[in-house]
Design an enzyme around this catalytic site. Structure first.
Site, PDB file in Angstrom:
ATOM      1  N   GLU A   7       1.086  -0.992   0.090  1.00 23.13           N
ATOM      2  CA  GLU A   7       0.110  -0.017  -0.023  1.00 23.13           C
ATOM      3  C   GLU A   7       0.830   1.452   0.446  1.00 23.13           C
ATOM      4  O   GLU A   7       0.439   2.208  -0.506  1.00 23.13           O
ATOM      5  CB  GLU A   7      -1.247   0.219   1.282  1.00 23.13           C
ATOM      6  CG  GLU A   7      -1.829  -0.689   0.936  1.00 23.13           C
ATOM      7  CD  GLU A   7      -2.566  -1.316   2.129  1.00 23.13           C
ATOM      8  OE1 GLU A   7      -3.148   0.620   2.760  1.00 23.13           O
ATOM      9  OE2 GLU A   7      -3.160  -2.124   3.039  1.00 23.13           O
ATOM     10  N   ASP A 100      -1.769  -4.270   3.564  1.00 24.84           N
ATOM     11  CA  ASP A 100      -2.441  -4.431   5.654  1.00 24.84           C
ATOM     12  C   ASP A 100      -2.967  -5.302   5.527  1.00 24.84           C
ATOM     13  O   ASP A 100      -3.864  -5.660   5.285  1.00 24.84           O
ATOM     14  CB  ASP A 100      -2.529  -3.477   6.118  1.00 24.84           C
ATOM     15  CG  ASP A 100      -1.366  -2.058   5.940  1.00 24.84           C
ATOM     16  OD1 ASP A 100       0.041  -2.555   5.569  1.00 24.84           O
ATOM     17  OD2 ASP A 100      -1.739  -0.637   5.881  1.00 24.84           O
ATOM     18  N   TYR A 316       3.523  -3.428  12.829  1.00 31.32           N
ATOM     19  CA  TYR A 316       2.535  -3.115  12.497  1.00 31.32           C
ATOM     20  C   TYR A 316       1.112  -2.258  13.739  1.00 31.32           C
ATOM     21  O   TYR A 316       1.313  -2.598  14.373  1.00 31.32           O
ATOM     22  CB  TYR A 316       0.914  -4.172  11.921  1.00 31.32           C
ATOM     23  CG  TYR A 316      -0.120  -3.498  11.147  1.00 31.32           C
ATOM     24  CD1 TYR A 316       0.390  -2.295  10.211  1.00 31.32           C
ATOM     25  CD2 TYR A 316      -1.675  -3.595  11.565  1.00 31.32           C
ATOM     26  CE1 TYR A 316      -0.729  -1.482   8.799  1.00 31.32           C
ATOM     27  CE2 TYR A 316      -2.108  -2.887  10.958  1.00 31.32           C
ATOM     28  CZ  TYR A 316      -1.821  -2.286   9.856  1.00 31.32           C
ATOM     29  OH  TYR A 316      -2.865  -1.598   9.320  1.00 31.32           O
TER      30      TYR A 316
END
Length: 549
Positions: A7, A100, A316
């Site tokens: 992304e 993600d 993350y």
């Protein structure tokens, strides 16, 4: 050559360094297709819902996402076609979609699968990783999979609900000159308005108190016994023995302190207490702790955390889980043992998975726990990394232990007692990990005599002793981090939407080319205050949507 699609461009650069010339990495820049909306030329831009068969989800025509504003609006179709063109020119045979590892990322992956399949690519795989390290990326490529349609359908349901509630409710609220309503933003605005209403109806209760510093210790005057008929109580009836309604009583004690200039210690109570380490950060606790410790807005916290993640330094940053991997815990425990000794190793806080079935991530932690200060970080990145590292390291350390002494004192000519507390740390435990973040607590016993019968001289400093003439304060307005905490406690929004929701409430809107004030503003103290529009949408418009009793 194989293609890996991520992304973020920053994330792509980090991964490209790991993979070398056999792969090329490109970024789709977030969502590529979604429900049609302005400025899309699609005929369904104003549609609020789509028909479907019972037991099945609607199948809308997914439209390209348009990004930017004004003359800089750009369709994601342009970017995706650039990726496809380059992939064909490079002779790509395998496409790995590494968006993600959450619900939104899975939806993006699904759309990319469809688009690349239509473009003629046969081998398309889904890969995920929770940290951007060479080991994690290589492992994901060795075990490619397919799109998780359960997560995709969860994302679709959220989109449809947001569209239905947002479009229908927003159209209705336009009658009041308001720009929009939403499934998440409106109840969040409600928290701000309800808190403001509490503040407006709050009735302050006056009080007097007195404090004095002796040997660097602050002593408070105990004015009443809890059974006294004139004991001080706040508006809710809560007793506070350090406050009084009697101004003369408070002034007399302060006068006696000034006259005599010393306290007589009549009693000393010994005690001990410990402070336990906390689990590694999840999104809400990171935003809260960084907000308090660093004074950052939620947007700055998440933007900096994203930079650390994209550069491969942390896991993350959008997660509601506090669980961590055994290998990461082993690595940081080895560091602790070498740096401070085995006596600082605790049983370890393993953490737990998030309450949502989406739980796809670990807690927010360093990807290389043995690295306390990575090179090449900006000042802000370094400060946030230190906080994340300290929190994770602390989770594997012993509790910190303190000695405490409660001193009860008197001053001549007045019956009221004064109370003060001494404390010092006898085992730093997990707090040593925070030395670079917040410093260390006191670790030595006071060097003055504080035994019963000894005297303490009043410190020579301005306004000491101090008479306090004040009143109780209304409930504080929400800070960004405390509003997110409230959202989480009510199950409103997700780690990926909390910051955007608050930014939406703060953003000036436009309706029929007319600028409309935001639903909240940031006051002089950095707190969120609802505007008249915020109050209007919650107090006047929302009741039209409430179910009848």
């Amino acid at each position: 050559m194989d293609l890996v699609i991520v992304e973020s461009g920053a994330k792509g650069k980090t991964i490209q360094k790991y993979l070398g010339s056999e792969f090329y990495v490109d970024a789709c820049e977030g969502h590529v297709q979604n429900l049609p909306s302005n400025p899309s030329p699609h005929k369904d831009t104003s549609k609020a819902k789509w028909n479907s068969k019972e037991g099945e989800l609607p199948t809308p025509d997914w439209d390209w996402v348009y990004k930017g504003s004004g003359n800089r609006v750009r369709s994601s179709e342009t970017k995706v076609k650039e990726i496809i063109k380059k992939a064909k020119s490079e002779g790509v045979t395998k496409v790995y979609v590494a968006t993600d590892p959450d619900r939104e990322g899975e939806f993006i992956a699904w759309r990319l699968f469809e688009i690349f399949s239509d473009a003629g690519f046969k081998e398309i795989y889904r890969i995920t990783f929770r940290e951007i390290t060479k080991t994690a990326v290589s492992s994901a490529l060795e075990k490619p999979g397919s799109v998780d349609m359960n997560l995709v359908e969860g994302a679709i349901v959220r989109m449809l609900l947001d569209r239905l509630v947002g479009y229908r409710a927003s159209k209705f609220c336009n009658s009041w000159g308001l720009a929009s309503m939403g499934r998440v933003q409106t109840p969040t605005c409600g928290f701000l308005v309800e808190r403001e209403l509490e503040r407006e109806k709050f009735e302050p209760v006056a009080y007097y108190s007195a404090k004095v510093n002796c040997q660097g210790v602050t002593f408070s005057v105990i004015f009443h016994d809890k059974n006294d008929s004139d004991v001080w109580k706040d508006g809710d009836g809560k007793i506070n023995l350090e406050r009084t309604f009697n101004a003369d009583l408070a002034k007399n004690v302060v006068s006696a302190l000034k006259t005599h200039g010393e306290l007589n210690i009549i009693d000393v109570k010994e005690g001990r207490y410990s402070r336990n380490p906390k689990p590694a950060f999840e999104t809400q606790t990171l935003i809260k702790t960084a907000g308090v410790t660093l004074g950052w807005s939620s947007g700055k916290v998440m933007a900096t955390a994203s930079e650390l993640y994209n550069a491969g330094h942390t896991t993350y940053m959008r997660t509601d889980s506090t669980r961590t991997s055994p290998s990461a815990r082993d690595a940081v425990r080895s560091y602790i043992s070498q740096e401070w000794g085995d006596e600082y190793l605790g049983k370890g806080v393993v953490g737990k998975a998030g309450q949502n079935v989406q739980d796809a991530h670990e807690a927010i932690r360093p990807t290389s726990p043995e690295v306390r200060a990575p090179s090449g970080l900006s000042k802000d990145q370094s400060r946030l990394y230190q906080l994340i590292w300290a929190r994770f390291a602390a989770s594997q350390m012993t509790k910190s232990d303190y000695e405490r002494r409660t001193l009860n004192c008197k001053v001549e000519s007045v019956p009221q007692q004064l109370k003060g507390t001494l404390s010092w740390c006898v085992h730093l435990g997990w707090e040593v990990a925070f030395a670079d973040v917040s410093g260390l607590p006191r670790t030595t016993e006071p060097d003055f005599d504080y035994s019963p019968g000894s005297k303490l001289v009043v410190d020579e400093e301005e306004e000491n002793p101090k008479l306090i003439d004040d009143a109780t304060k209304p409930p504080a307005r929400y800070k960004e981090h405390s509003l997110i905490e409230e959202m989480k406690s009510h199950g409103i929004g997700r780690p990926s939407t909390w910051v955007n929701t608050i930014n939406t409430l703060k953003r000036e809107r436009t309706h029929r080319k007319k600028k409309i004030e935001p639903y909240c503003i940031v006051d002089d103290n950095g707190s969120l205050a609802p505007t008249d529009n915020g109050k209007l949408v919650w107090q006047t418009v929302v009741p039209f949507f409430e179910s009848p009793e």
